[in-house]
Write an enzyme that holds these catalytic residues in place. Structure first.
Site: not given
Ligand SMILES: [Zn+2]
Length: 297
Positions: A77, A240, A263
């Site tokens: 973030h 993200d 991610h």
């Molecule tokens: Zn996040």
């Protein structure tokens, strides 16, 4: 277009998502061509970790950098705010192994950088321009970067849950026409109550609350204030991705398309690009008009 850093040092503090403890954060300007660096202010000799995709060793729920056993967790973030404001050189000091969660979005970091002010440096800003498509996939999830004049991120999620309306599972952000600060940086992270309870049993997510996440139970959204956007969930996935993609080491000129990515897959994509020199080139623009990316200030 020139490189940027912050005009003056600035600091703040927040709660660590996993530890539940107060974490101190300080930001300092860095000279041209230094890039983004984290520094652990709580450890002897203050070890530094550069913001590089190759150092991401753990993508459990967040992106975590590890170098010589020193860890900085939940960087995405903060890096999204750094990328969104076009900051090239920055030192980030943190007093714990994790970046504080703040309100679960990138907005508190954006506001902090805006209050410090941004300053143009002497050297030209370097961009990584995608010249040939690069794609990664696992099961039904995929992510790709393809050539594009500008920087655009398109994301689709597919949750079968009452809080995820069918029409709001796809979103797009174009850096030339959309405002990162108002359209993206405010989108908060989200989690399911049953997962959070399970994490707590393992002494994780101790700092997680409805103050820093959208929490969902089987029926819907538990936060009394509701959503900031109808499509806040997928906007957060773009937020993200922007942070994860900035670990490539440059702002990107290209189009990012993703379906159910996270991610781990974002990091795999970045590493695949960096391992494919035939798919990109590093470029500069001595004339702002020729640069296909504009940063709102
Ligand atoms: Zn996040």
């Amino acid at each position: 277009m020139k490189q940027r850093t912050i005009k003056q040092s600035i600091h703040t503090s927040g709660i660590g998502l996993h530890s539940g403890k107060t974490v101190a954060l300080a930001f300092h300007p860095l000279p041209d061509n230094q890039g983004i660096h984290f520094e652990r202010s709580d450890l002897p000799n203050n070890p530094r970790i550069p913001a590089q995709a190759a150092l991401v060793t753990d993508t459990m729920m967040s992106s975590n950098l590890v170098k010589d056993d020193v860890r900085i967790g939940t960087v995405e973030h903060l890096l999204s705010a750094v990328a969104g404001l076009g900051i090239d050189n920055l030192l980030i000091q943190v007093s714990a192994p994790e970046i504080p969660i703040m309100d679960g979005s990138a907005l508190p970091f954006v506001e902090l950088f805006m209050s410090a002010g941004l300053v143009e440096q002497a050297e030209l800003k370097q961009f990584l321009q995608i010249t040939a498509p690069v794609k990664v996939e696992t099961e039904d999830k995929w992510a790709e970067l393809v050539p594009y004049t500008g920087y655009e991120l398109n994301f689709e999620i597919d949750f079968n849950h009452p809080a995820f309306a069918k029409d709001y599972q796809r979103a797009s952000l174009n850096f030339s026409s959309d405002n990162f600060i108002s359209q993206l940086s405010r989108a908060r992270t989200f989690g399911f109550l049953k997962d959070i309870e399970q994490l707590r049993q393992h002494n994780l997510a101790l700092g997680g609350s409805m103050e820093n996440a959208i929490v969902l139970d089987d029926a819907g959204i538990m936060n009394s204030e509701g959503l900031r956007f109808n499509d806040e969930f997928v906007r957060h996935k773009i937020l993200d991705a922007m942070g994860d993609l900035y670990l490539i080491g440059y702002p990107i000129i290209g189009q990012f398309n993703a379906y159910k990515s996270g991610h781990a897959l974002n990091n795999k994509l970045v590493n695949k690009v960096l391992a494919s020199p035939e798919c990109f080139e590093v470029v500069t623009f001595d004339d702002n008009v020729r640069c296909p990316i504009s940063y709102f200030l």
